[in-house]
Design an enzyme around this catalytic site. Structure first.
Site, PDB file in Angstrom:
ATOM      1  N   ARG A 177       1.867 -11.566   5.853  1.00 26.61           N
ATOM      2  CA  ARG A 177       3.331 -11.553   5.783  1.00 26.61           C
ATOM      3  C   ARG A 177       3.863 -12.622   6.730  1.00 26.61           C
ATOM      4  NH1 ARG A 177       1.897  -5.951   6.215  1.00 26.61           N
ATOM      5  NH2 ARG A 177       2.465  -4.733   4.368  1.00 26.61           N
ATOM      6  N   LYS A 213       3.138  -3.963   9.724  1.00 22.40           N
ATOM      7  CA  LYS A 213       4.239  -3.013   9.790  1.00 22.40           C
ATOM      8  C   LYS A 213       3.832  -1.772  10.574  1.00 22.40           C
ATOM      9  CE  LYS A 213       6.622  -4.354   5.528  1.00 22.40           C
ATOM     10  NZ  LYS A 213       7.113  -3.892   4.216  1.00 22.40           N
ATOM     11  N   HIS A 225       6.329 -15.426   0.995  1.00 22.42           N
ATOM     12  CA  HIS A 225       5.987 -14.171   0.318  1.00 22.42           C
ATOM     13  C   HIS A 225       5.346 -14.429  -1.043  1.00 22.42           C
ATOM     14  CE1 HIS A 225       6.076  -9.876   0.658  1.00 22.42           C
ATOM     15  NE2 HIS A 225       6.575  -9.740  -0.560  1.00 22.42           N
ATOM     16  N   ARG A 244       1.762 -14.975  -0.506  1.00 24.21           N
ATOM     17  CA  ARG A 244       1.084 -13.671  -0.341  1.00 24.21           C
ATOM     18  C   ARG A 244       0.819 -13.045  -1.710  1.00 24.21           C
ATOM     19  NH1 ARG A 244       0.443  -9.005   3.042  1.00 24.21           N
ATOM     20  NH2 ARG A 244       1.435  -7.118   2.235  1.00 24.21           N
ATOM     21  N   HIS A 250      -1.473  -2.616   2.760  1.00 19.96           N
ATOM     22  CA  HIS A 250      -0.654  -1.632   2.053  1.00 19.96           C
ATOM     23  C   HIS A 250      -1.101  -0.221   2.407  1.00 19.96           C
ATOM     24  CE1 HIS A 250       0.493  -4.612  -1.402  1.00 19.96           C
ATOM     25  NE2 HIS A 250       1.261  -4.734  -0.338  1.00 19.96           N
ATOM     26  N   TYR A 273      -0.239  -5.683  -8.807  1.00 23.61           N
ATOM     27  CA  TYR A 273      -0.947  -6.923  -9.116  1.00 23.61           C
ATOM     28  C   TYR A 273      -1.908  -6.768 -10.286  1.00 23.61           C
ATOM     29  CZ  TYR A 273       1.041  -8.393  -4.730  1.00 23.61           C
ATOM     30  OH  TYR A 273       1.936  -8.684  -3.732  1.00 23.61           O
TER      31      TYR A 273
END
Length: 294
Positions: free
Chosen positions: A147, A171, A237, A240, A263, A272
């Site tokens: 990210r 995150k 992004h 990514r 994730h 994806y």
């Protein structure tokens, strides 16, 4: 419900290493709901689902909020009221089972491998020093699926050149280790050797000509600029997304891609699986016993 309760809740979330950006969003969203209740003279103990619907409708009419923004506001209010319930300030959380109709998730835009290579392998501009830095940024984004904030916060200590691994703080301050390829290693070494002797382990990897850490906006602008030189519209992004799609297409290993992207839920990564219809059709034609064409 007093603002003191909100301040206490936010303080506890901060102690749980919630990011400053998320805390600010929580405060804004819950404050909006508290303000609405105060305006309507609603007591929290007597709030009903219809009141919540009225609040959300008001948000849409007044601020033209999107479905994703409404989901975010609802999530913040739900978590706050759950905290009130757990601390015996409220008897029930009416938001607990309240759901909006989920919007269909849009597939991210995608760029093919040949186009990405055209950006990464383009000729050097006159300002070679900045190109060495920007190429290292581009290579690392595409090589490891970082990210923007993750790449911006990297320090030398985070990079293991011998094993070609990078430690990422993502995150929620969660740490993960992901590999990077030989092209990214070469680009990083070319960039860092310019000022290697001046660096401490905690020095930022990507700095400006004034030797200050690049901001997220500066990195984003440099990615766009270098991509435009190759005639491509590109942002961090999207790199990514390309990393995830191209890796999944070649490997078929959804779990590995999930781990590398950081994730929390596999469902986030599964987006994806919808991006490479040609490959899915090819797999089907080769593997299914009833797929052979006459």
């Amino acid at each position: 419900m007093s603002k003191n309760n909100l301040a206490q809740w936010l303080s506890e979330r901060k102690a749980q290493n919630q990011s400053a950006h998320t805390l600010k969003a929580y405060e804004r969203d819950v404050s909006a709901f508290l303000g609405f209740c105060e305006q309507k003279k609603l007591e929290f103990d007597s709030i009903e689902a219809s009141d919540l619907r009225e609040f959300l409708a008001y948000q849409v009419d007044t601020y033209q909020l999107s479905a994703s923004s409404l989901q975010r506001q609802l999530s913040a209010v739900r978590q706050f009221m759950q905290w009130l319930k757990e601390n015996h300030i409220l008897q029930q959380n009416i938001v607990e089972d309240f759901k909006l109709k989920r919007q269909s998730r849009a597939l991210p835009g995608m760029i093919d491998i040949e186009t990405i290579i055209r950006v990464l392998d383009q000729t050097e501009p006159e300002e070679k020093r900045l190109w060495l830095r920007d190429k290292a940024i581009l290579e690392l984004f595409y090589s490891s699926g970082l990210r923007l904030a993750e790449l911006q916060s990297l320090t030398l200590r985070d990079i293991d050149f011998s094993r070609q691994l990078v430690r990422i703080t993502g995150k929620g301050n969660k740490t993960r280790i992901v590999p990077f390829g030989s092209k990214a290693k070469h680009a990083l070494e070319n960039w860092l050797q310019i000022y290697w002797g001046e660096l401490t382990p905690d020095a930022p990897v990507f700095i400006s000509t004034q030797k200050k850490a690049l901001s997220a906006r500066q990195i984003e602008n440099r990615v766009k600029l270098q991509a435009q030189r190759a005639g491509v519209n590109l942002h961090p992004h999207l790199l990514r997304h390309c990393f995830a799609s191209h890796l999944l297409s070649a490997s078929g290993d959804l779990r590995a891609v999930q781990e590398m992207l950081g994730h929390a839920n596999l469902s986030t990564t599964q987006i994806y699986t919808h991006l490479d219809f040609d490959r899915l059709a090819s797999v089907y034609d080769q593997a299914h016993p009833r797929a052979s064409k006459s």
